[in-house]
Design a protein around this motif. Structure first.
Motif, short mmCIF file in Angstrom:
data_model
loop_
_atom_site.label_atom_id
_atom_site.label_comp_id
_atom_site.label_asym_id
_atom_site.label_seq_id
_atom_site.Cartn_x
_atom_site.Cartn_y
_atom_site.Cartn_z
N UNK A 69 0.83 -1.20 0.00
CA UNK A 69 0.00 0.00 0.00
C UNK A 69 0.86 1.26 0.00
N UNK A 70 1.89 1.28 0.84
CA UNK A 70 2.75 2.46 0.94
C UNK A 70 3.62 2.65 -0.30
N UNK B 89 -5.86 4.05 3.06
CA UNK B 89 -6.78 5.13 3.41
C UNK B 89 -6.28 5.93 4.61
N UNK B 90 -5.46 5.30 5.47
CA UNK B 90 -4.87 6.03 6.59
C UNK B 90 -3.80 7.00 6.13
N UNK B 91 -3.13 6.67 5.03
CA UNK B 91 -2.03 7.49 4.52
C UNK B 91 -2.53 8.57 3.54
N UNK B 92 -3.73 8.37 2.97
CA UNK B 92 -4.24 9.30 1.97
C UNK B 92 -4.46 10.68 2.58
N UNK B 93 -3.84 11.70 1.99
CA UNK B 93 -3.98 13.05 2.49
C UNK B 93 -3.13 13.34 3.70
N UNK C 83 14.74 9.29 -7.55
CA UNK C 83 15.40 9.25 -6.26
C UNK C 83 14.41 9.33 -5.12
N UNK C 84 13.38 10.16 -5.29
CA UNK C 84 12.34 10.31 -4.26
C UNK C 84 11.59 8.99 -4.07
N UNK C 85 11.27 8.32 -5.17
CA UNK C 85 10.55 7.04 -5.08
C UNK C 85 11.41 5.98 -4.41
N UNK C 86 12.66 5.86 -4.83
CA UNK C 86 13.56 4.85 -4.25
C UNK C 86 13.80 5.09 -2.76
N UNK C 87 14.04 6.35 -2.40
CA UNK C 87 14.25 6.68 -0.99
C UNK C 87 12.99 6.46 -0.16
N UNK C 88 11.84 6.83 -0.74
CA UNK C 88 10.57 6.63 -0.03
C UNK C 88 10.26 5.17 0.20
N UNK C 89 10.50 4.35 -0.82
CA UNK C 89 10.22 2.91 -0.69
C UNK C 89 11.13 2.27 0.36
N UNK C 90 12.43 2.63 0.33
CA UNK C 90 13.34 2.08 1.34
C UNK C 90 12.94 2.53 2.74
N UNK C 91 12.59 3.80 2.88
CA UNK C 91 12.16 4.31 4.18
C UNK C 91 10.91 3.61 4.69
N UNK C 92 9.94 3.42 3.79
CA UNK C 92 8.72 2.71 4.17
C UNK C 92 9.02 1.27 4.56
N UNK C 93 9.91 0.63 3.81
CA UNK C 93 10.27 -0.76 4.12
C UNK C 93 10.90 -0.87 5.50
#
Length: 229
Positions: free
Chosen positions: A48-49, A153-157, A175-185
């Motif tokens: 989801x994230x 739905x908790x993350x939306x907005x 870079x934003x996507x890769x960093x975001x995915x690693x951070x979420x993981x």
């Protein structure tokens, strides 16, 4: 790897970790993992994230094509500074958040509702249940779908979603996507395997302070980048 990707990656990674640690979706993952198989909870929350991160970065990437890049950078600057001041205000004027208790209460209510629904369904014929079963539930675990939907739905907005849009508009979207995915993981793995004990020991004041300082730094950098351009 180009410098722009590295900058977008590092900023996104730091922002995601400081935004998601102690967030509502973090607590939800921790509590769900105590009640259901961890692999389904982690897969659902993280999927989801990842989807949310990609969608947010895509919006940020498209934004400069719809409005001028200068205006986009101004908006990003205002967002970062605003979120930074908001986080600092929360840290100094509010005590420890009651989000953990709130999320637990919501999930308890949801569990009771599902229990009643299950008892009612048990009275129906098994063959009828198979015919009426939703198409998606034949391929995905109900726990996966539950974790996915609660997180999405908790993350939306949420503040982190809007910040990701602003960051993708100002930095390299890949870079934003890769960093975001690693951070979420990292955050979701800690929540799922660390459990409620880890979630309850988090100092939300420290996280809010750190996040506030980080957002303000991003805002100042975005401001000077706009002035130089």
């Amino acid at each position: 790897m180009s410098l722009s990707i590295v900058q977008g990656f590092s900023k996104s990674l730091a922002m995601t970790v400081l935004s998601e640690i102690g967030d509502k979706t973090f607590f939800a993952a921790a509590i769900l993992a105590m009640r259901h198989p961890r692999r389904y909870v982690l897969a659902g929350c993280l999927s989801s994230l990842i989807v949310m991160t990609i969608l947010s970065a895509a919006v940020g990437y498209v934004a400069p094509n719809l409005i001028s890049r200068t205006l986009t950078k101004h908006v990003a600057t205002v967002l970062f500074l605003g979120f930074g001041l908001w986080s600092l205000w929360d840290a100094f004027h509010e005590g420890e958040s009651e989000e953990l208790a709130e999320v637990e209460a919501e999930l308890d209510a949801d569990l009771k509702a599902n229990s009643r629904a299950t008892k009612a369904n048990d009275k129906a014929d098994d063959e009828a249940k198979k015919k009426n079963r939703m198409f998606m539930s034949q391929f995905f675990s109900p726990i996966f779908l539950k974790a996915f939907s609660i997180t999405f739905f908790g993350e939306w907005g949420d503040k982190s979603q809007i910040a990701t849009i602003g960051l993708a508009a100002a930095e390299n979207p890949l870079g934003v996507v890769l960093g975001g995915i690693l951070g979420q993981a990292l955050c979701q793995t800690a929540a799922v395997f660390g459990g409620k004990s880890l979630a309850s020991q988090i100092s939300e004041k420290f996280i809010a302070l750190s996040g506030g300082v980080l957002f303000i730094v991003f805002g100042i950098q975005s401001f000077f980048a706009t002035v130089e351009s």
